[in-house]
Design a protein around this motif. Structure first.
Motif, PDB file in Angstrom:
ATOM      1  N   ARG A 250       0.832  -1.204   0.000  1.00  0.00           N
ATOM      2  CA  ARG A 250       0.000   0.000   0.000  1.00  0.00           C
ATOM      3  C   ARG A 250       0.867   1.254   0.000  1.00  0.00           C
ATOM      4  O   ARG A 250       0.610   2.211  -0.732  1.00  0.00           O
ATOM      5  CB  ARG A 250      -0.922  -0.012   1.228  1.00  0.00           C
ATOM      6  N   ASN A 251       1.908   1.248   0.832  1.00  0.00           N
ATOM      7  CA  ASN A 251       2.804   2.400   0.896  1.00  0.00           C
ATOM      8  C   ASN A 251       3.601   2.581  -0.406  1.00  0.00           C
ATOM      9  O   ASN A 251       3.833   3.697  -0.858  1.00  0.00           O
ATOM     10  CB  ASN A 251       3.767   2.268   2.073  1.00  0.00           C
ATOM     11  N   LEU A 252       4.005   1.457  -0.996  1.00  0.00           N
ATOM     12  CA  LEU A 252       4.741   1.523  -2.257  1.00  0.00           C
ATOM     13  C   LEU A 252       3.863   2.057  -3.382  1.00  0.00           C
ATOM     14  O   LEU A 252       4.318   2.824  -4.238  1.00  0.00           O
ATOM     15  CB  LEU A 252       5.298   0.149  -2.623  1.00  0.00           C
ATOM     16  N   LYS A 253       2.589   1.644  -3.384  1.00  0.00           N
ATOM     17  CA  LYS A 253       1.669   2.144  -4.409  1.00  0.00           C
ATOM     18  C   LYS A 253       1.456   3.644  -4.241  1.00  0.00           C
ATOM     19  O   LYS A 253       1.420   4.390  -5.232  1.00  0.00           O
ATOM     20  CB  LYS A 253       0.325   1.412  -4.316  1.00  0.00           C
ATOM     21  N   THR A 254       1.332   4.090  -2.997  1.00  0.00           N
ATOM     22  CA  THR A 254       1.195   5.529  -2.742  1.00  0.00           C
ATOM     23  C   THR A 254       2.419   6.269  -3.249  1.00  0.00           C
ATOM     24  O   THR A 254       2.304   7.307  -3.916  1.00  0.00           O
ATOM     25  CB  THR A 254       1.002   5.784  -1.241  1.00  0.00           C
ATOM     26  N   PHE A 255       3.591   5.730  -2.946  1.00  0.00           N
ATOM     27  CA  PHE A 255       4.816   6.367  -3.441  1.00  0.00           C
ATOM     28  C   PHE A 255       4.818   6.441  -4.965  1.00  0.00           C
ATOM     29  O   PHE A 255       5.178   7.475  -5.550  1.00  0.00           O
ATOM     30  CB  PHE A 255       6.058   5.591  -2.970  1.00  0.00           C
ATOM     31  N   GLN A 256       4.428   5.366  -5.648  1.00  0.00           N
ATOM     32  CA  GLN A 256       4.441   5.344  -7.116  1.00  0.00           C
ATOM     33  C   GLN A 256       3.545   6.442  -7.694  1.00  0.00           C
ATOM     34  O   GLN A 256       3.931   7.145  -8.634  1.00  0.00           O
ATOM     35  CB  GLN A 256       3.994   3.978  -7.636  1.00  0.00           C
ATOM     36  N   VAL A 257       2.357   6.602  -7.131  1.00  0.00           N
ATOM     37  CA  VAL A 257       1.430   7.621  -7.629  1.00  0.00           C
ATOM     38  C   VAL A 257       1.980   9.022  -7.374  1.00  0.00           C
ATOM     39  O   VAL A 257       1.943   9.898  -8.241  1.00  0.00           O
ATOM     40  CB  VAL A 257       0.038   7.452  -6.992  1.00  0.00           C
ATOM     41  N   VAL A 258       2.509   9.252  -6.165  1.00  0.00           N
ATOM     42  CA  VAL A 258       3.087  10.564  -5.850  1.00  0.00           C
ATOM     43  C   VAL A 258       4.289  10.831  -6.760  1.00  0.00           C
ATOM     44  O   VAL A 258       4.480  11.953  -7.250  1.00  0.00           O
ATOM     45  CB  VAL A 258       3.506  10.643  -4.370  1.00  0.00           C
ATOM     46  N   ALA A 259       5.093   9.805  -7.027  1.00  0.00           N
ATOM     47  CA  ALA A 259       6.266   9.966  -7.891  1.00  0.00           C
ATOM     48  C   ALA A 259       5.852  10.292  -9.324  1.00  0.00           C
ATOM     49  O   ALA A 259       6.547  11.035 -10.025  1.00  0.00           O
ATOM     50  CB  ALA A 259       7.117   8.705  -7.866  1.00  0.00           C
ATOM     51  N   ASN A 260       4.738   9.742  -9.757  1.00  0.00           N
ATOM     52  CA  ASN A 260       4.241  10.044 -11.103  1.00  0.00           C
ATOM     53  C   ASN A 260       3.699  11.461 -11.194  1.00  0.00           C
ATOM     54  O   ASN A 260       3.914  12.162 -12.183  1.00  0.00           O
ATOM     55  CB  ASN A 260       3.145   9.054 -11.509  1.00  0.00           C
ATOM     56  N   GLU A 261       2.974  11.870 -10.173  1.00  0.00           N
ATOM     57  CA  GLU A 261       2.288  13.166 -10.206  1.00  0.00           C
ATOM     58  C   GLU A 261       3.156  14.312  -9.695  1.00  0.00           C
ATOM     59  O   GLU A 261       2.991  15.464 -10.120  1.00  0.00           O
ATOM     60  CB  GLU A 261       1.005  13.101  -9.366  1.00  0.00           C
TER      61      GLU A 261
END
Length: 293
Positions: free
Chosen positions: A4-15
């Motif tokens: 869950r934390n990794l997915k959050t990081f991925q989205v923040v890193a994209n945006e």
């Protein structure tokens, strides 16, 4: 580390924008901030930095993004493989030229959905060169292409072979020899590196005459067909797509090439066992000629 934390990081890193990421993930901004902080403590590295009002990835953040992108891509493959154990399911994207989409696939897609209602189909028009790239980049599942395909990553089977014809409009051919036509008018070409290039080269070698100029038309067979009909120049086309114009004398054949055009189905070898892809390919083999009869 939690997924869950990794997915959050991925989205923040994209945006690179907490507000946008919060809307996408449907989390509050404090929740996102907390998840990123947990990751940073676990990795002992800062992942983001701010310069003025802008957010940037740190070197550690860039490295982690590479790993998370691969991780979630692998998870997507895993989920798709597990789903396919139950038979055709999920989504299936087919890419092909305008001609194939109109004359073959529009009817085939309807038949397939009746057999496999649980599969969501998507049709993506593209010339053969782009279709190959879309398959290799996992942007499409199945491609229907014309001409040669050379990639060790792709599975391929031939649906049909047809004659390649060098043609010109009847008006441009009037009172001119074949050599005069070829030397007087531009050759309407596909992309330089597409599968048609070798057929065109062989064609001009067979007739020992070359056009004085070339217009590259972006790889669309329908665009080239219309350009020939509009008296823009000469072109090399598959006999099937212009059979009516040839029969009516609207287009005049200048040369029938010895090398045929192959229409092939392509997909990644790594996905060749998937029942969704295989079920659609079987339908293509059974009905490809029937839909145009």
């Amino acid at each position: 580390m939690e997924l869950r934390n990794l997915k959050t990081f991925q989205v923040v890193a994209n945006e690179l924008n907490m507000t946008k990421a919060a809307k996408i993930l449907k989390y509050t901004q404090p929740t996102i901030t907390l998840q990123i902080q947990v990751l940073e403590r676990e990795l002992n590295h800062s992942l983001f930095t701010r310069i003025g009002k802008k957010t940037f990835l740190t070197p550690a953040g860039k490295k982690l993004k590479q790993h998370t992108d691969r991780l979630f891509e692998l998870m997507e493959y895993m989920e798709r493989d597990m789903e396919e154990l139950n038979g055709p399911s999920g989504s299936l994207t087919i890419t092909a030229s305008e001609y194939y989409c109109t004359n073959h696939l529009s009817l085939l897609l309807s038949s397939y959905t009746k057999l496999h209602k649980q599969v969501k189909l998507r049709l993506m028009p593209a010339n053969s060169l782009i279709a190959v790239d879309k398959i290799l980049n996992n942007e499409a599942d199945i491609g229907i292409v014309a001409g040669e395909v050379d990639s060790s990553e792709l599975e391929k089977f031939v649906l049909e072979r047809e004659k390649a014809v060098l043609v010109v409009s009847a008006d441009l051919a009037k009172n001119r020899s074949k050599e005069e036509v070829i030397e007087s008018y531009p050759f309407l070409a596909y992309h330089e590196h597409c599968g048609f290039s070798s057929i065109a080269e062989q064609c001009f070698s067979e007739i020992n005459t070359r056009p004085s100029s070339i217009i590259e038309c972006g790889g669309s067979d329908e665009t080239i067909r219309r350009a020939v009909l509009n008296k823009t120049g000469i072109a090399l086309l598959g006999e099937n797509m212009i059979k009516e114009e040839l029969a009516e004398g609207i287009l005049i054949p200048l040369h029938y090439c010895e090398k045929p055009i192959e229409t092939s189905v392509i997909y990644l070898k790594s996905r060749s066992e998937g029942p969704t892809i295989q079920s659609f390919c079987e339908l293509l083999k059974e009905t490809w000629f029937a839909v145009t009869d």
